[in-house]
Design a protein around this motif. Structure first.
Motif, short mmCIF file in Angstrom:
data_model
loop_
_atom_site.label_atom_id
_atom_site.label_comp_id
_atom_site.label_asym_id
_atom_site.label_seq_id
_atom_site.Cartn_x
_atom_site.Cartn_y
_atom_site.Cartn_z
N ALA A 4 25.05 52.64 -0.95
CA ALA A 4 24.26 53.73 -0.38
C ALA A 4 22.78 53.56 -0.71
O ALA A 4 21.91 53.74 0.16
CB ALA A 4 24.76 55.08 -0.88
N VAL A 5 22.48 53.20 -1.94
CA VAL A 5 21.09 53.01 -2.35
C VAL A 5 20.47 51.83 -1.59
O VAL A 5 19.33 51.91 -1.13
CB VAL A 5 21.00 52.79 -3.88
CG1 VAL A 5 19.59 52.46 -4.32
CG2 VAL A 5 21.53 54.01 -4.61
N ILE A 6 21.22 50.77 -1.45
CA ILE A 6 20.73 49.61 -0.69
C ILE A 6 20.48 50.01 0.76
O ILE A 6 19.47 49.63 1.35
CB ILE A 6 21.74 48.44 -0.78
CG1 ILE A 6 21.85 47.95 -2.22
CG2 ILE A 6 21.34 47.32 0.17
CD1 ILE A 6 23.01 47.01 -2.48
N GLY A 7 21.39 50.77 1.33
CA GLY A 7 21.23 51.22 2.70
C GLY A 7 19.98 52.04 2.91
O GLY A 7 19.24 51.85 3.88
N VAL A 8 19.70 52.95 1.99
CA VAL A 8 18.50 53.80 2.10
C VAL A 8 17.25 52.94 1.93
O VAL A 8 16.30 53.04 2.72
CB VAL A 8 18.54 54.93 1.04
CG1 VAL A 8 17.20 55.62 0.94
CG2 VAL A 8 19.63 55.92 1.39
N ARG A 9 17.23 52.12 0.90
CA ARG A 9 16.03 51.31 0.61
C ARG A 9 15.72 50.32 1.72
O ARG A 9 14.56 50.04 2.02
CB ARG A 9 16.23 50.57 -0.73
CG ARG A 9 15.11 49.65 -1.11
CD ARG A 9 13.81 50.42 -1.33
NE ARG A 9 12.73 49.56 -1.71
CZ ARG A 9 11.87 48.99 -0.86
NH1 ARG A 9 11.99 49.17 0.42
NH2 ARG A 9 10.90 48.22 -1.32
N ASN A 13 15.63 47.07 7.66
CA ASN A 13 15.81 45.62 7.68
C ASN A 13 17.31 45.30 7.72
O ASN A 13 17.94 45.09 6.68
CB ASN A 13 15.14 44.99 6.47
CG ASN A 13 15.06 43.49 6.55
OD1 ASN A 13 15.88 42.84 7.20
ND2 ASN A 13 14.06 42.92 5.90
N ASP A 14 17.86 45.27 8.92
CA ASP A 14 19.32 45.10 9.09
C ASP A 14 19.86 43.83 8.44
O ASP A 14 20.85 43.88 7.72
CB ASP A 14 19.69 45.08 10.58
CG ASP A 14 19.39 46.38 11.28
OD1 ASP A 14 19.17 47.41 10.59
OD2 ASP A 14 19.38 46.39 12.52
N LEU A 16 18.62 41.77 6.05
CA LEU A 16 18.51 41.74 4.59
C LEU A 16 19.48 42.74 3.96
O LEU A 16 20.13 42.44 2.96
CB LEU A 16 17.07 42.04 4.15
CG LEU A 16 16.81 42.00 2.65
CD1 LEU A 16 17.14 40.63 2.07
CD2 LEU A 16 15.36 42.37 2.36
N ARG A 17 19.59 43.93 4.55
CA ARG A 17 20.52 44.95 4.04
C ARG A 17 21.94 44.41 4.01
O ARG A 17 22.64 44.51 3.00
CB ARG A 17 20.44 46.21 4.90
CG ARG A 17 21.34 47.33 4.41
CD ARG A 17 21.22 48.58 5.26
NE ARG A 17 21.59 48.38 6.65
CZ ARG A 17 20.73 48.35 7.67
NH1 ARG A 17 19.45 48.50 7.48
NH2 ARG A 17 21.17 48.16 8.90
N ARG A 18 22.37 43.80 5.08
CA ARG A 18 23.75 43.29 5.15
C ARG A 18 23.99 42.16 4.16
O ARG A 18 25.05 42.09 3.53
CB ARG A 18 24.06 42.86 6.58
CG ARG A 18 24.15 44.06 7.49
CD ARG A 18 24.45 43.69 8.93
NE ARG A 18 24.41 44.91 9.74
CZ ARG A 18 23.72 45.05 10.85
NH1 ARG A 18 23.02 44.03 11.33
NH2 ARG A 18 23.73 46.18 11.51
N ARG A 19 23.01 41.29 4.00
CA ARG A 19 23.16 40.19 3.05
C ARG A 19 23.23 40.69 1.61
O ARG A 19 24.05 40.22 0.81
CB ARG A 19 22.00 39.20 3.19
CG ARG A 19 22.11 38.31 4.41
CD ARG A 19 21.13 37.17 4.38
NE ARG A 19 20.00 37.44 3.48
CZ ARG A 19 18.77 37.05 3.71
NH1 ARG A 19 18.46 36.37 4.76
NH2 ARG A 19 17.81 37.33 2.85
N ILE A 20 22.38 41.65 1.27
CA ILE A 20 22.37 42.16 -0.10
C ILE A 20 23.64 42.96 -0.40
O ILE A 20 24.21 42.85 -1.48
CB ILE A 20 21.09 42.98 -0.37
CG1 ILE A 20 19.90 42.02 -0.41
CG2 ILE A 20 21.20 43.78 -1.66
CD1 ILE A 20 18.57 42.65 -0.63
N ALA A 40 29.92 49.75 5.49
CA ALA A 40 29.97 51.04 6.19
C ALA A 40 29.15 52.10 5.46
O ALA A 40 28.43 52.89 6.09
CB ALA A 40 31.42 51.50 6.34
N VAL A 41 29.23 52.11 4.14
CA VAL A 41 28.44 53.07 3.36
C VAL A 41 26.96 52.78 3.53
O VAL A 41 26.16 53.69 3.78
CB VAL A 41 28.85 53.01 1.87
CG1 VAL A 41 27.88 53.81 1.01
CG2 VAL A 41 30.27 53.53 1.69
N ALA A 42 26.57 51.51 3.43
CA ALA A 42 25.17 51.14 3.58
C ALA A 42 24.66 51.44 4.99
O ALA A 42 23.55 51.96 5.16
CB ALA A 42 24.97 49.66 3.26
#
Length: 74
Positions: A4-9, A13-14, A16-20, A40-42
């Protein structure tokens, strides 16, 4: 949950978000279903940031359904 935190931050940036989220999930989970759930959460968190409080739930569900072709997920 880190996702969730990664998704918000990284809402803007789709890729980078998915990779992280993927790397973060693999630290503690080996089941591929855990990665789909973490994505899904992100994605839900990122979607909420981008769309705001009055977002279209159907649009979000469509996005989440596309995360995996696994029968259980759908």
């Amino acid at each position: 949950m880190r996702s969730a935190v990664i998704g918000v931050r990284l809402a803007g940036n789709d890729e980078l978000r998915r990779r992280i989220v993927s790397a973060s999930t693999r630290i503690t989970h080996s089941d591929p279903r855990a990665e789909v759930a973490a994505q899904a959460v992100a994605e839900s968190a990122a979607f909420s940031v981008r769309e705001g409080a009055g977002f279209d739930v159907e649009k979000l569900l469509s996005l989440l359904t596309g995360l995996s072709s696994d029968y259980e997920w759908s």
